[in-house]
Every structure is written in C-alpha cells, then in structure tokens.
Design a protein around this motif. Structure first.
Motif, PDB file in Angstrom:
ATOM      1  N   ARG A 143      -7.354  -1.008  -3.276  1.00  0.00           N
ATOM      2  CA  ARG A 143      -7.120  -2.413  -2.905  1.00  0.00           C
ATOM      3  C   ARG A 143      -7.724  -2.698  -1.527  1.00  0.00           C
ATOM      4  O   ARG A 143      -8.326  -3.744  -1.316  1.00  0.00           O
ATOM      5  N   LEU A 144      -7.552  -1.763  -0.612  1.00  0.00           N
ATOM      6  CA  LEU A 144      -8.114  -1.967   0.733  1.00  0.00           C
ATOM      7  C   LEU A 144      -9.640  -1.883   0.689  1.00  0.00           C
ATOM      8  O   LEU A 144     -10.341  -2.638   1.367  1.00  0.00           O
ATOM      9  N   VAL A 166       0.833  -1.210   0.000  1.00  0.00           N
ATOM     10  CA  VAL A 166       0.000   0.000   0.000  1.00  0.00           C
ATOM     11  C   VAL A 166       0.870   1.263   0.000  1.00  0.00           C
ATOM     12  O   VAL A 166       0.806   2.076   0.914  1.00  0.00           O
ATOM     13  N   SER A 169      -3.596   2.155  -3.768  1.00  0.00           N
ATOM     14  CA  SER A 169      -3.499   1.416  -2.502  1.00  0.00           C
ATOM     15  C   SER A 169      -4.854   1.397  -1.786  1.00  0.00           C
ATOM     16  O   SER A 169      -5.295   0.354  -1.285  1.00  0.00           O
ATOM     17  N   VAL A 173      -7.744  -5.973   8.913  1.00  0.00           N
ATOM     18  CA  VAL A 173      -6.600  -5.530   8.129  1.00  0.00           C
ATOM     19  C   VAL A 173      -5.870  -4.450   8.942  1.00  0.00           C
ATOM     20  O   VAL A 173      -6.500  -3.586   9.550  1.00  0.00           O
ATOM     21  N   SER A 215      -1.777   4.057   5.973  1.00  0.00           N
ATOM     22  CA  SER A 215      -2.351   4.072   4.620  1.00  0.00           C
ATOM     23  C   SER A 215      -3.809   4.492   4.762  1.00  0.00           C
ATOM     24  O   SER A 215      -4.097   5.685   4.849  1.00  0.00           O
ATOM     25  N   VAL A 265     -10.760  -2.261  10.328  1.00  0.00           N
ATOM     26  CA  VAL A 265      -9.591  -1.512   9.859  1.00  0.00           C
ATOM     27  C   VAL A 265      -8.800  -1.047  11.088  1.00  0.00           C
ATOM     28  O   VAL A 265      -9.223  -0.143  11.810  1.00  0.00           O
ATOM     29  N   LEU A 289     -14.599  -1.253   7.794  1.00  0.00           N
ATOM     30  CA  LEU A 289     -14.427  -0.818   6.406  1.00  0.00           C
ATOM     31  C   LEU A 289     -15.745  -0.293   5.846  1.00  0.00           C
ATOM     32  O   LEU A 289     -15.754   0.707   5.119  1.00  0.00           O
ATOM     33  N   ALA A 347       0.414  -3.403   4.275  1.00  0.00           N
ATOM     34  CA  ALA A 347      -0.680  -3.703   5.202  1.00  0.00           C
ATOM     35  C   ALA A 347      -0.719  -5.221   5.379  1.00  0.00           C
ATOM     36  O   ALA A 347      -0.196  -5.968   4.546  1.00  0.00           O
ATOM     37  N   HIS A 388      -3.387  -8.320   5.948  1.00  0.00           N
ATOM     38  CA  HIS A 388      -4.801  -8.718   5.935  1.00  0.00           C
ATOM     39  C   HIS A 388      -4.936 -10.142   6.443  1.00  0.00           C
ATOM     40  O   HIS A 388      -4.286 -11.058   5.912  1.00  0.00           O
ATOM     41  N   THR A 405      -3.559  -1.401   8.790  1.00  0.00           N
ATOM     42  CA  THR A 405      -3.275  -0.448   7.706  1.00  0.00           C
ATOM     43  C   THR A 405      -2.345   0.689   8.108  1.00  0.00           C
ATOM     44  O   THR A 405      -1.899   1.435   7.229  1.00  0.00           O
ATOM     45  N   SER A 454      -5.948   0.882  12.158  1.00  0.00           N
ATOM     46  CA  SER A 454      -5.043   1.894  11.619  1.00  0.00           C
ATOM     47  C   SER A 454      -4.160   2.457  12.734  1.00  0.00           C
ATOM     48  O   SER A 454      -4.365   2.184  13.915  1.00  0.00           O
TER      49      SER A 454
END
Ligand code: ZN
Ligand code: FE
Length: 255
Positions: free
Chosen positions: A157-158, A111, A154, A129, A134, A167, A213, A120, A122, A131, A169
């Motif tokens: 894709r996520l 990413v 990037s 995931v 990102s 997510v 997400l 990242a 997953h 991240t 982060s």
C-alpha cells in the motif's frame, strides 16, 4: 510546498516530525518519543502545537505525549484498534480516516505488521507519508505482532503512493539496514551508491531520514520481494512474494 516538515531526533535513534501548514500556521507532531527536544524545537521556532498524531503504541513513540499535551494542550489522535493501549485519545482513527493540519489534508493508512494497530499518515499536499516502524529507510519494522503477509500487504500500500513521496520513518537504522540490504542484492548499483551515501551522512552526523519512496523502491529489499532478480538471489525463483518477503525478514532478524 504548502507544508513544512521538521525532523527532530529523540532518544538514541528515534525521529519525531513536525508538519506545519504555512498558510494557517497550524502544526501537528507525528509521534512523541520524548517531550523535551520536541518542546524545545517548538519553542525555538515559536510554533504552537495543535495535534499529536500517533502511529503505534510502543513506548518509544508515545512516552512524550503526557508532557507535550500538558505543555501545549494539543489534541491526541491515534488508532481506534489500539485505543486501549495508547495514551488517552481525543479522536480515534481507522483506515481512511481524514486528518488535517490547517489546510493540509491527509488520510490514515492501516499498516499492520510491526504491531497490529500500526497506522501511517499520508498527506498528498505535503508530498509526505509518516510511516514510523512500518516502511523504514532501507528496511521495515520487526514483526512483533503481525504476520509476514500483513506486513507485505502494508508495504504494498505504501509502495503504491507517488514515487516522489517523502518517507518520514521512525528510526535512524539506515546504516545497519544498508549493510543487510547488500547481503541480499550485492550487485544492485543503486543500492551500492545509496549505501555509500548513507555511510557518509552518518559519519558526518546527518540524518538519513526522511528518504524518497522512489529510492526505497529501487534499493529497499523489503519492497523488492516480488522481483525475479531478488527471488533468484535468494534461491527462491518462482516462490510467492509473501514467502520471499518472510525469508528476507527472517534473515534480517538473524543478521
Ligand atoms: Zn515500534
Ligand atoms: Fe520504534
């Protein structure tokens, strides 16, 4: 859920995460902003750390590695592309590399954008995931090294992962991100209610990370640059998605 995820606040606004396979008791740490709170959490739970998974080379994600490795003997995994500027790695990862925490299997997703070597992790079986900088809650990382096109690719894709994905982060930036997001989509009802929930959570000292997400898809302006209503709100109807993403990122940098 076969996996347990623990969020550990570090430094002033960073998050590290523990991922544990309930079946085998194996534990991985995702990012190491500082050693002490992470070692304390492992100790409190009586968990033994087996691996440290690194998302990118910035100090606020790796500076705890040496202390945690010394205390636990954990293996350190990170991006091959950034091996020269990450702490010493026991395994170097590329896009698609398999990773596993006990029986919980996962894979690396490249990413780039915030940095060139950002990855990242997953874990479909954990529904999560990781991240870091990102995709973030209501935001995305600043483009220190990559281009808008790289980061947009990037994020796409996520965004294609199952909407029920958690997510995880790297920072608690969500309140400021919400204020910015409302300047892009002031009339988005889901964003308005999420911004209220975020303000309430922060007033009570609760983390707003991880997020789902599905809620990012509905409210995060950086995932919404392709939508006609967002383009129209920016006066960019008909512009290409990357140009709209770049404009949102530019406005956020100046916000
Ligand atoms: Zn960073
Ligand atoms: Fe960071």
């Amino acid at each position: 859920m076969p996996a347990e995820i623990v969020t550990i606040p570090c430094l002033s606004d960073n998050y590290a995460f523990l991922l544990r396979d309930r079946a085998t008791g194996e534990v991985a740490l995702i990012d190491a902003p500082e050693a002490d709170p992470i070692l304390a959490e492992l100790d409190r739970r009586g968990w033994r750390l087996g691996q440290i998974l690194l998302t990118h080379h910035h100090a606020d994600h790796v500076q705890g590695v040496a202390g945690i490795r010394a205390a636990t003997g954990a293996r350190v995994l990170g991006a091959e592309r950034d091996a020269h500027r990450l702490p010493p790695l026991d395994a170097a990862l590329v896009d698609g590399s398999p990773v596993a925490v006990g029986g919980i299997e996962g894979a690396v997703i490249d990413v780039p954008g915030h940095t060139i070597g950002h990855i990242a992790f997953h874990f479909p079986a954990a529904g999560a995931v990781f991240t870091a900088d990102s995709l973030m809650a209501l935001g995305c990382g600043r483009l220190f090294e990559g281009t808008p096109e790289m980061m947009w690719t990037s994020l796409l894709r996520l965004a294609a992962l199952p909407p029920s994905t958690l997510v995880c982060s790297g920072h608690e930036y969500t309140l400021a991100n919400a204020k910015f997001a409302l300047t892009i989509e002031p009339d988005n009802p889901k964003l308005i209610s999420r911004a209220e929930a975020v303000a309430e959570a922060r007033a009570e000292g609760r983390p707003t990370v991880p997020s789902l997400l599905s809620e990012e898809l509905e409210t995060n302006p950086f995932l919404r640059a392709h939508l006609p209503e967002v383009k129209a709100a920016l006066g960019m109807s008909g512009a290409d998605d990357v140009a709209v993403f770049a404009e949102i990122r530019r406005r956020k940098d100046a916000f």
